[in-house]
Design a protein around this motif. Structure first.
Motif, PDB file in Angstrom:
ATOM      1  N   ASP A  27       0.654  -1.238   0.447  1.00  0.00           N
ATOM      2  CA  ASP A  27       0.539   0.013  -0.091  1.00  0.00           C
ATOM      3  C   ASP A  27       1.189   1.441   0.337  1.00  0.00           C
ATOM      4  O   ASP A  27       0.530   2.038  -0.601  1.00  0.00           O
ATOM      5  CB  ASP A  27      -1.007  -0.138   0.951  1.00  0.00           C
ATOM      6  CG  ASP A  27      -2.232  -1.158   0.792  1.00  0.00           C
ATOM      7  OD1 ASP A  27      -2.300  -1.347  -0.069  1.00  0.00           O
ATOM      8  OD2 ASP A  27      -2.526  -1.853   1.891  1.00  0.00           O
ATOM      9  N   THR A  31       0.994   4.387  -3.078  1.00  0.00           N
ATOM     10  CA  THR A  31       0.528   5.715  -2.684  1.00  0.00           C
ATOM     11  C   THR A  31       1.416   6.555  -3.326  1.00  0.00           C
ATOM     12  O   THR A  31       1.312   7.114  -3.380  1.00  0.00           O
ATOM     13  CB  THR A  31       0.194   5.480  -0.967  1.00  0.00           C
ATOM     14  OG1 THR A  31      -0.307   4.769  -0.296  1.00  0.00           O
ATOM     15  CG2 THR A  31       0.159   7.048  -0.909  1.00  0.00           C
ATOM     16  N   ILE A  34       1.616   6.884  -6.514  1.00  0.00           N
ATOM     17  CA  ILE A  34       0.446   8.137  -7.450  1.00  0.00           C
ATOM     18  C   ILE A  34       0.673   9.369  -6.477  1.00  0.00           C
ATOM     19  O   ILE A  34       0.560   9.959  -7.589  1.00  0.00           O
ATOM     20  CB  ILE A  34      -1.225   7.692  -6.025  1.00  0.00           C
ATOM     21  CG1 ILE A  34      -1.948   5.761  -6.600  1.00  0.00           C
ATOM     22  CG2 ILE A  34      -2.216   8.484  -6.371  1.00  0.00           C
ATOM     23  CD1 ILE A  34      -2.294   5.464  -6.089  1.00  0.00           C
ATOM     24  N   GLU A  35       1.222   9.619  -5.819  1.00  0.00           N
ATOM     25  CA  GLU A  35       1.734  10.866  -5.137  1.00  0.00           C
ATOM     26  C   GLU A  35       2.564  11.393  -6.690  1.00  0.00           C
ATOM     27  O   GLU A  35       2.876  12.863  -6.747  1.00  0.00           O
ATOM     28  CB  GLU A  35       2.220  11.025  -3.610  1.00  0.00           C
ATOM     29  CG  GLU A  35       1.541  10.460  -2.532  1.00  0.00           C
ATOM     30  CD  GLU A  35       1.265  10.361  -1.170  1.00  0.00           C
ATOM     31  OE1 GLU A  35       3.050  10.702  -0.876  1.00  0.00           O
ATOM     32  OE2 GLU A  35       0.763  10.597  -0.549  1.00  0.00           O
ATOM     33  N   GLU A  38       0.840  13.030  -9.389  1.00  0.00           N
ATOM     34  CA  GLU A  38       0.356  14.204  -8.905  1.00  0.00           C
ATOM     35  C   GLU A  38       1.107  15.317  -8.682  1.00  0.00           C
ATOM     36  O   GLU A  38       0.977  15.878  -7.742  1.00  0.00           O
ATOM     37  CB  GLU A  38      -1.052  13.487  -7.594  1.00  0.00           C
ATOM     38  CG  GLU A  38      -2.079  12.826  -8.481  1.00  0.00           C
ATOM     39  CD  GLU A  38      -2.794  12.094  -7.533  1.00  0.00           C
ATOM     40  OE1 GLU A  38      -3.006  12.297  -5.992  1.00  0.00           O
ATOM     41  OE2 GLU A  38      -4.079  11.487  -7.905  1.00  0.00           O
ATOM     42  N   THR A  68      -2.363  19.048  -2.467  1.00  0.00           N
ATOM     43  CA  THR A  68      -3.319  19.097  -3.390  1.00  0.00           C
ATOM     44  C   THR A  68      -4.066  20.684  -4.213  1.00  0.00           C
ATOM     45  O   THR A  68      -5.203  20.857  -4.414  1.00  0.00           O
ATOM     46  CB  THR A  68      -4.646  18.501  -2.721  1.00  0.00           C
ATOM     47  OG1 THR A  68      -5.135  20.232  -1.786  1.00  0.00           O
ATOM     48  CG2 THR A  68      -4.161  17.374  -2.614  1.00  0.00           C
ATOM     49  N   LYS A  92      -7.116  19.685  -6.505  1.00  0.00           N
ATOM     50  CA  LYS A  92      -7.477  18.647  -5.626  1.00  0.00           C
ATOM     51  C   LYS A  92      -9.193  17.940  -5.393  1.00  0.00           C
ATOM     52  O   LYS A  92      -8.543  18.437  -4.017  1.00  0.00           O
ATOM     53  CB  LYS A  92      -6.287  17.398  -5.493  1.00  0.00           C
ATOM     54  CG  LYS A  92      -6.529  15.758  -5.769  1.00  0.00           C
ATOM     55  CD  LYS A  92      -5.441  14.721  -5.668  1.00  0.00           C
ATOM     56  CE  LYS A  92      -6.238  13.245  -4.815  1.00  0.00           C
ATOM     57  NZ  LYS A  92      -4.773  12.991  -4.873  1.00  0.00           N
ATOM     58  N   THR A  93      -9.888  17.888  -5.765  1.00  0.00           N
ATOM     59  CA  THR A  93     -11.421  17.473  -4.626  1.00  0.00           C
ATOM     60  C   THR A  93     -11.934  16.068  -5.008  1.00  0.00           C
ATOM     61  O   THR A  93     -12.044  16.081  -6.071  1.00  0.00           O
ATOM     62  CB  THR A  93     -11.997  18.402  -4.835  1.00  0.00           C
ATOM     63  OG1 THR A  93     -12.403  18.540  -6.373  1.00  0.00           O
ATOM     64  CG2 THR A  93     -11.430  20.286  -4.078  1.00  0.00           C
ATOM     65  N   SER A  94     -11.743  15.587  -4.008  1.00  0.00           N
ATOM     66  CA  SER A  94     -12.946  14.330  -4.538  1.00  0.00           C
ATOM     67  C   SER A  94     -11.884  13.326  -4.877  1.00  0.00           C
ATOM     68  O   SER A  94     -12.307  12.437  -5.886  1.00  0.00           O
ATOM     69  CB  SER A  94     -13.789  14.467  -4.921  1.00  0.00           C
ATOM     70  OG  SER A  94     -15.048  15.195  -3.535  1.00  0.00           O
ATOM     71  N   GLY A  95     -10.228  13.454  -4.515  1.00  0.00           N
ATOM     72  CA  GLY A  95      -9.830  12.718  -5.282  1.00  0.00           C
ATOM     73  C   GLY A  95      -8.651  12.958  -7.051  1.00  0.00           C
ATOM     74  O   GLY A  95      -8.936  11.636  -7.872  1.00  0.00           O
ATOM     75  N   LYS A  96     -10.526  13.912  -7.398  1.00  0.00           N
ATOM     76  CA  LYS A  96      -9.926  14.373  -8.622  1.00  0.00           C
ATOM     77  C   LYS A  96      -9.524  15.709  -8.625  1.00  0.00           C
ATOM     78  O   LYS A  96      -9.693  16.370  -7.893  1.00  0.00           O
ATOM     79  CB  LYS A  96     -11.436  14.648  -9.911  1.00  0.00           C
ATOM     80  CG  LYS A  96     -11.450  14.447 -10.557  1.00  0.00           C
ATOM     81  CD  LYS A  96     -12.654  14.360 -10.888  1.00  0.00           C
ATOM     82  CE  LYS A  96     -13.408  14.139 -12.726  1.00  0.00           C
ATOM     83  NZ  LYS A  96     -14.020  13.669 -13.224  1.00  0.00           N
ATOM     84  N   TRP A  97      -7.849  15.919  -9.710  1.00  0.00           N
ATOM     85  CA  TRP A  97      -7.586  17.481  -9.533  1.00  0.00           C
ATOM     86  C   TRP A  97      -8.567  17.756 -11.214  1.00  0.00           C
ATOM     87  O   TRP A  97      -8.863  17.772 -12.621  1.00  0.00           O
ATOM     88  CB  TRP A  97      -6.357  17.330 -10.669  1.00  0.00           C
ATOM     89  CG  TRP A  97      -5.539  16.737  -9.735  1.00  0.00           C
ATOM     90  CD1 TRP A  97      -5.067  14.725  -9.298  1.00  0.00           C
ATOM     91  CD2 TRP A  97      -4.595  17.479  -8.414  1.00  0.00           C
ATOM     92  NE1 TRP A  97      -4.245  15.321  -8.312  1.00  0.00           N
ATOM     93  CE2 TRP A  97      -3.387  16.525  -8.051  1.00  0.00           C
ATOM     94  CE3 TRP A  97      -4.688  18.943  -8.695  1.00  0.00           C
ATOM     95  CZ2 TRP A  97      -2.809  16.663  -7.034  1.00  0.00           C
ATOM     96  CZ3 TRP A  97      -3.516  19.093  -7.169  1.00  0.00           C
ATOM     97  CH2 TRP A  97      -2.893  18.278  -6.741  1.00  0.00           C
TER      98      TRP A  97
END
Length: 164
Positions: A27, A31, A34-35, A38, A68, A92-97
């Protein structure tokens, strides 16, 4: 018989804990990947448009607010006066850019929903407006490029970084 049962339960508990630790390591690696994709720190700094029409100068200045959120301001100058300005946020809001753009003449920001991104580019769209309904930024070596498009129309931008 009782000793064997206790031994088997002990082995089972130890193996479950080991599997849990392995999953936690996986995990953390996921992560981190992903980071990394992003991170839009390549936007940071002061930029000047290279392909602007004669007599005008266009700039974008970007800063990182938090992990974010990135904040930018774009403006065009002519004869020492600011003739166009826009405030830009990549957030980034609700997992989306998403990208929001606010110009002084409008009362509300326009939101462009993120449709794709990686460590060197992002694309956002808003199909509810005529133009632009697609904005794309990407890193191009030591420059950044952008396009705004809608329908048949497309405007390209190329920016070089100014010394800070």
């Amino acid at each position: 018989m009782r000793k064997i049962l206790i031994l088997l339960i002990g082995v089972l508990i130890i193996s479950c804990n080991q599997r849990k630790k392995e999953n936690q390591r996986t995990d953390v690696k996921s992560t981190t990947l992903i980071e990394k994709s992003e991170n839009f720190d390549w936007l940071l700094g002061k930029w000047k448009r290279l392909d602007e029409v004669e007599g005008k100068e266009t700039f974008e200045n970007w800063k990182k607010i938090k992990e974010t959120e990135y904040s930018g301001i774009g403006f065009t100058m002519q004869n020492g006066d600011t003739i166009k300005q826009e405030k830009i946020r990549l957030i980034k809001t609700s997992g989306k850019w998403n990208l929001t753009v606010k110009v002084p003449e409008e009362s509300e920001s326009i939101t462009f929903n993120g449709v794709s991104h990686n460590e060197n580019e992002f694309t956002c769209e808003n199909n509810e407006i005529d133009f632009p309904n697609k904005i794309k930024y990407w890193k191009n070596e030591n420059k950044i490029n952008a396009t705004v498009s809608g329908g048949e129309m497309k405007i390209s931008f190329e920016f070089e970084k100014l010394d800070n």
